[in-house]
Scaffold this motif. Structure first.
Motif, PDB file in Angstrom:
ATOM      1  N   PHE A  25      -6.641 114.930  28.629  1.00  0.00           N
ATOM      2  CA  PHE A  25      -5.997 115.262  27.251  1.00  0.00           C
ATOM      3  C   PHE A  25      -6.070 116.939  26.928  1.00  0.00           C
ATOM      4  O   PHE A  25      -5.003 117.432  26.557  1.00  0.00           O
ATOM      5  CB  PHE A  25      -6.852 114.684  25.880  1.00  0.00           C
ATOM      6  CG  PHE A  25      -6.259 113.423  25.724  1.00  0.00           C
ATOM      7  CD1 PHE A  25      -4.805 113.340  25.055  1.00  0.00           C
ATOM      8  CD2 PHE A  25      -7.053 112.203  25.789  1.00  0.00           C
ATOM      9  CE1 PHE A  25      -4.360 112.137  24.710  1.00  0.00           C
ATOM     10  CE2 PHE A  25      -6.372 111.082  25.256  1.00  0.00           C
ATOM     11  CZ  PHE A  25      -5.075 110.996  24.560  1.00  0.00           C
ATOM     12  N   LYS A  26      -7.161 117.447  27.395  1.00  0.00           N
ATOM     13  CA  LYS A  26      -7.156 118.918  27.222  1.00  0.00           C
ATOM     14  C   LYS A  26      -6.242 119.619  28.156  1.00  0.00           C
ATOM     15  O   LYS A  26      -5.418 120.472  27.680  1.00  0.00           O
ATOM     16  CB  LYS A  26      -8.492 119.532  27.541  1.00  0.00           C
ATOM     17  CG  LYS A  26      -9.742 119.024  26.555  1.00  0.00           C
ATOM     18  CD  LYS A  26     -10.975 119.705  26.643  1.00  0.00           C
ATOM     19  CE  LYS A  26     -12.107 119.544  25.485  1.00  0.00           C
ATOM     20  NZ  LYS A  26     -13.279 119.916  25.735  1.00  0.00           N
TER      21      LYS A  26
ATOM     22  N   PHE B 233     -12.748 115.557  20.135  1.00  0.00           N
ATOM     23  CA  PHE B 233     -13.127 116.812  20.830  1.00  0.00           C
ATOM     24  C   PHE B 233     -11.777 117.692  20.569  1.00  0.00           C
ATOM     25  O   PHE B 233     -10.759 117.160  19.928  1.00  0.00           O
ATOM     26  CB  PHE B 233     -12.906 116.558  22.223  1.00  0.00           C
ATOM     27  CG  PHE B 233     -11.795 115.705  22.940  1.00  0.00           C
ATOM     28  CD1 PHE B 233     -10.533 116.134  23.295  1.00  0.00           C
ATOM     29  CD2 PHE B 233     -11.862 114.394  22.702  1.00  0.00           C
ATOM     30  CE1 PHE B 233      -9.513 115.378  23.702  1.00  0.00           C
ATOM     31  CE2 PHE B 233     -10.744 113.528  22.982  1.00  0.00           C
ATOM     32  CZ  PHE B 233      -9.579 114.280  23.645  1.00  0.00           C
ATOM     33  N   LYS B 234     -11.999 118.949  20.700  1.00  0.00           N
ATOM     34  CA  LYS B 234     -10.966 119.965  20.435  1.00  0.00           C
ATOM     35  C   LYS B 234     -10.180 120.353  21.821  1.00  0.00           C
ATOM     36  O   LYS B 234     -10.612 120.386  22.611  1.00  0.00           O
ATOM     37  CB  LYS B 234     -11.622 121.341  19.947  1.00  0.00           C
ATOM     38  CG  LYS B 234     -10.630 122.301  19.356  1.00  0.00           C
ATOM     39  CD  LYS B 234     -11.234 123.425  18.511  1.00  0.00           C
ATOM     40  CE  LYS B 234     -10.249 124.267  17.973  1.00  0.00           C
ATOM     41  NZ  LYS B 234     -10.785 125.409  17.189  1.00  0.00           N
ATOM     42  N   THR B 235      -8.622 120.446  21.454  1.00  0.00           N
ATOM     43  CA  THR B 235      -7.607 120.884  22.355  1.00  0.00           C
ATOM     44  C   THR B 235      -7.190 121.987  21.901  1.00  0.00           C
ATOM     45  O   THR B 235      -7.357 122.513  20.821  1.00  0.00           O
ATOM     46  CB  THR B 235      -6.824 119.861  22.771  1.00  0.00           C
ATOM     47  OG1 THR B 235      -6.084 119.542  21.508  1.00  0.00           O
ATOM     48  CG2 THR B 235      -7.308 118.433  22.992  1.00  0.00           C
TER      49      THR B 235
ATOM     50  N   VAL C 100      -0.029 115.689  33.300  1.00  0.00           N
ATOM     51  CA  VAL C 100      -1.083 114.784  33.437  1.00  0.00           C
ATOM     52  C   VAL C 100      -0.372 113.458  33.379  1.00  0.00           C
ATOM     53  O   VAL C 100       0.293 113.098  32.380  1.00  0.00           O
ATOM     54  CB  VAL C 100      -2.114 115.099  32.201  1.00  0.00           C
ATOM     55  CG1 VAL C 100      -3.281 114.034  32.207  1.00  0.00           C
ATOM     56  CG2 VAL C 100      -2.573 116.686  32.198  1.00  0.00           C
ATOM     57  N   THR C 101      -1.227 112.562  34.225  1.00  0.00           N
ATOM     58  CA  THR C 101      -0.753 111.066  34.086  1.00  0.00           C
ATOM     59  C   THR C 101      -2.018 110.439  33.371  1.00  0.00           C
ATOM     60  O   THR C 101      -3.241 110.855  33.277  1.00  0.00           O
ATOM     61  CB  THR C 101      -0.680 110.369  35.474  1.00  0.00           C
ATOM     62  OG1 THR C 101      -1.944 110.656  36.191  1.00  0.00           O
ATOM     63  CG2 THR C 101       0.501 110.925  36.088  1.00  0.00           C
ATOM     64  N   PHE C 102      -1.700 109.556  32.530  1.00  0.00           N
ATOM     65  CA  PHE C 102      -2.685 108.621  31.795  1.00  0.00           C
ATOM     66  C   PHE C 102      -2.259 107.050  32.175  1.00  0.00           C
ATOM     67  O   PHE C 102      -1.981 106.230  31.699  1.00  0.00           O
ATOM     68  CB  PHE C 102      -2.401 108.598  30.484  1.00  0.00           C
ATOM     69  CG  PHE C 102      -2.686 109.783  29.979  1.00  0.00           C
ATOM     70  CD1 PHE C 102      -3.704 110.351  29.468  1.00  0.00           C
ATOM     71  CD2 PHE C 102      -1.458 110.857  29.614  1.00  0.00           C
ATOM     72  CE1 PHE C 102      -4.035 111.714  28.745  1.00  0.00           C
ATOM     73  CE2 PHE C 102      -1.646 112.067  29.087  1.00  0.00           C
ATOM     74  CZ  PHE C 102      -2.872 112.687  28.693  1.00  0.00           C
TER      75      PHE C 102
END
Length: 88
Positions: A62-63, A10-12, A71-73
């Motif tokens: 991610f975006k 995917f694109k960010t 952001v948390t992962f």
């Protein structure tokens, strides 16, 4: 019998990102790359099915991350194929 694997490209804002995972968790990601083809090559998938829906929440995070948002992962990792060193 091997575990089913899924991938998404995917694109960010920073470029194209690839992710690979299983129902157990995330196996691999790429850093942003200039093209979709580069991300696919870098991901080095084998026997995986393309499915963006499998990673829908992670793709959105991610975006947001590559747009500069906090952001948390907390995602689980699938370390089945990892070496002892990688697991440590």
């Amino acid at each position: 019998m091997s575990k089913k694997l899924y991938y998404a490209i995917f694109k960010t804002r920073a470029g194209w990102v690839g992710i690979l995972g299983s129902p157990t968790g995330l196996r691999r990601t790429t850093l942003p790359l200039p093209s979709k083809e580069d991300a696919l090559t870098e991901l080095a998938i084998q026997d995986a099915r393309h499915d963006n829906r499998f990673f829908q929440d992670l793709i959105q995070r991610f975006k947001h991350y590559y747009s500069g948002q906090h952001v948390t992962f907390p995602d689980r990792l699938d370390v089945e194929k990892a070496t002892s060193f990688q697991r440590a």
